[in-house]
Scaffold this active site. Structure first.
Site, PDB file in Angstrom:
ATOM      1  N   ARG A  33      48.798  53.458 -50.168  1.00  0.00           N
ATOM      2  CA  ARG A  33      49.424  52.139 -50.268  1.00  0.00           C
ATOM      3  C   ARG A  33      48.371  51.035 -50.150  1.00  0.00           C
ATOM      4  O   ARG A  33      47.437  51.134 -49.339  1.00  0.00           O
ATOM      5  CB  ARG A  33      50.504  51.984 -49.194  1.00  0.00           C
ATOM      6  CG  ARG A  33      51.645  52.967 -49.418  1.00  0.00           C
ATOM      7  CD  ARG A  33      52.830  52.760 -48.496  1.00  0.00           C
ATOM      8  NE  ARG A  33      53.661  53.960 -48.521  1.00  0.00           N
ATOM      9  CZ  ARG A  33      54.561  54.240 -49.474  1.00  0.00           C
ATOM     10  NH1 ARG A  33      54.764  53.399 -50.459  1.00  0.00           N
ATOM     11  NH2 ARG A  33      55.253  55.367 -49.436  1.00  0.00           N
ATOM     12  N   ASP A  34      48.548  50.011 -50.992  1.00  0.00           N
ATOM     13  CA  ASP A  34      47.640  48.860 -50.976  1.00  0.00           C
ATOM     14  C   ASP A  34      47.786  48.126 -49.645  1.00  0.00           C
ATOM     15  O   ASP A  34      48.902  47.918 -49.151  1.00  0.00           O
ATOM     16  CB  ASP A  34      47.967  47.930 -52.145  1.00  0.00           C
ATOM     17  CG  ASP A  34      46.862  46.937 -52.424  1.00  0.00           C
ATOM     18  OD1 ASP A  34      46.231  47.020 -53.493  1.00  0.00           O
ATOM     19  OD2 ASP A  34      46.622  46.060 -51.553  1.00  0.00           O
ATOM     20  N   ASN A  91      42.455  46.510 -63.263  1.00  0.00           N
ATOM     21  CA  ASN A  91      41.660  45.298 -63.450  1.00  0.00           C
ATOM     22  C   ASN A  91      40.204  45.676 -63.717  1.00  0.00           C
ATOM     23  O   ASN A  91      39.683  46.605 -63.097  1.00  0.00           O
ATOM     24  CB  ASN A  91      41.755  44.426 -62.205  1.00  0.00           C
ATOM     25  CG  ASN A  91      43.186  44.029 -61.890  1.00  0.00           C
ATOM     26  OD1 ASN A  91      43.988  43.822 -62.796  1.00  0.00           O
ATOM     27  ND2 ASN A  91      43.516  43.931 -60.611  1.00  0.00           N
ATOM     28  N   VAL A 100      37.403  45.648 -56.081  1.00  0.00           N
ATOM     29  CA  VAL A 100      36.790  46.886 -55.596  1.00  0.00           C
ATOM     30  C   VAL A 100      36.254  47.649 -56.805  1.00  0.00           C
ATOM     31  O   VAL A 100      37.021  48.022 -57.709  1.00  0.00           O
ATOM     32  CB  VAL A 100      37.817  47.750 -54.822  1.00  0.00           C
ATOM     33  CG1 VAL A 100      37.177  49.060 -54.380  1.00  0.00           C
ATOM     34  CG2 VAL A 100      38.357  46.980 -53.611  1.00  0.00           C
ATOM     35  N   HIS A 104      40.789  51.991 -60.115  1.00  0.00           N
ATOM     36  CA  HIS A 104      42.073  52.308 -59.481  1.00  0.00           C
ATOM     37  C   HIS A 104      43.179  51.737 -60.325  1.00  0.00           C
ATOM     38  O   HIS A 104      43.061  50.651 -60.903  1.00  0.00           O
ATOM     39  CB  HIS A 104      42.123  51.737 -58.056  1.00  0.00           C
ATOM     40  CG  HIS A 104      41.672  50.322 -57.945  1.00  0.00           C
ATOM     41  ND1 HIS A 104      40.337  49.963 -57.950  1.00  0.00           N
ATOM     42  CD2 HIS A 104      42.364  49.173 -57.859  1.00  0.00           C
ATOM     43  CE1 HIS A 104      40.236  48.648 -57.852  1.00  0.00           C
ATOM     44  NE2 HIS A 104      41.456  48.146 -57.815  1.00  0.00           N
ATOM     45  N   HIS A 106      46.799  50.251 -60.273  1.00  0.00           N
ATOM     46  CA  HIS A 106      47.820  49.647 -59.414  1.00  0.00           C
ATOM     47  C   HIS A 106      49.201  50.093 -59.909  1.00  0.00           C
ATOM     48  O   HIS A 106      49.510  49.920 -61.089  1.00  0.00           O
ATOM     49  CB  HIS A 106      47.779  48.115 -59.507  1.00  0.00           C
ATOM     50  CG  HIS A 106      46.558  47.477 -58.939  1.00  0.00           C
ATOM     51  ND1 HIS A 106      46.520  46.940 -57.666  1.00  0.00           N
ATOM     52  CD2 HIS A 106      45.328  47.258 -59.465  1.00  0.00           C
ATOM     53  CE1 HIS A 106      45.323  46.415 -57.442  1.00  0.00           C
ATOM     54  NE2 HIS A 106      44.573  46.591 -58.517  1.00  0.00           N
TER      55      HIS A 106
END
Ligand code: DGP
Length: 118
Positions: A33-34, A91, A100, A104, A106
């Protein structure tokens, strides 16, 4: 352009040097989880290999990237947002909003998403 870092924030999470709320893990992929959720469901699907950006992808990563989408799809189902809908986003670099430098995906859901994004 980018140098391949062997240690990133997400390798530290992978190596359990930083705690995270994991929802999935296998040999190649992890999901947690973010820490700063932008939606009721906000999970990051991350390869264990620290690939800095989408620009650094190689042909050998094609299956890995495909599997990241399958993992995200399965988590969306498990978290109950598959039918109502969700967003997947990756992104890239500064103008893309990347903070980061370890790729990844999202997974965001649980609210109405707007388009275009800010
Ligand atoms: P991006 O801007 O696409 O590079 O997204 C980076 C995301 O990483 C951002 O949504 C916040 C999240 N994040 C940053 N630090 C941590 C952390 O220490 N733990 C977790 N779980 N997420 C983090």
């Amino acid at each position: 352009m980018s140098e391949i870092e062997t240690e990133t924030l997400f390798t530290r999470i992978r190596d359990r040097e930083i705690p995270a709320d994991f929802v999935y893990e296998d040999d190649e992929i992890m999901a947690f989880r973010d820490v700063n959720p932008q939606a009721p469901l906000h999970v990051l699907v991350v390869p264990k290999e620290p690939i800095p950006t989408v620009n650094d992808l190689e042909p050998r990563h094609a299956e890995l990237i495909g599997r990241m989408f399958l993992v995200a799809r399965d988590i969306a189902r498990e978290e109950g947002v598959a039918d109502e809908g969700y967003r997947l986003a990756m992104n890239t670099n500064a103008a893309g909003g990347q903070a980061v430098y370890h790729i990844h995906l999202h997974l965001m859901g649980g609210r109405q998403m707007s388009w275009p994004p800010g």
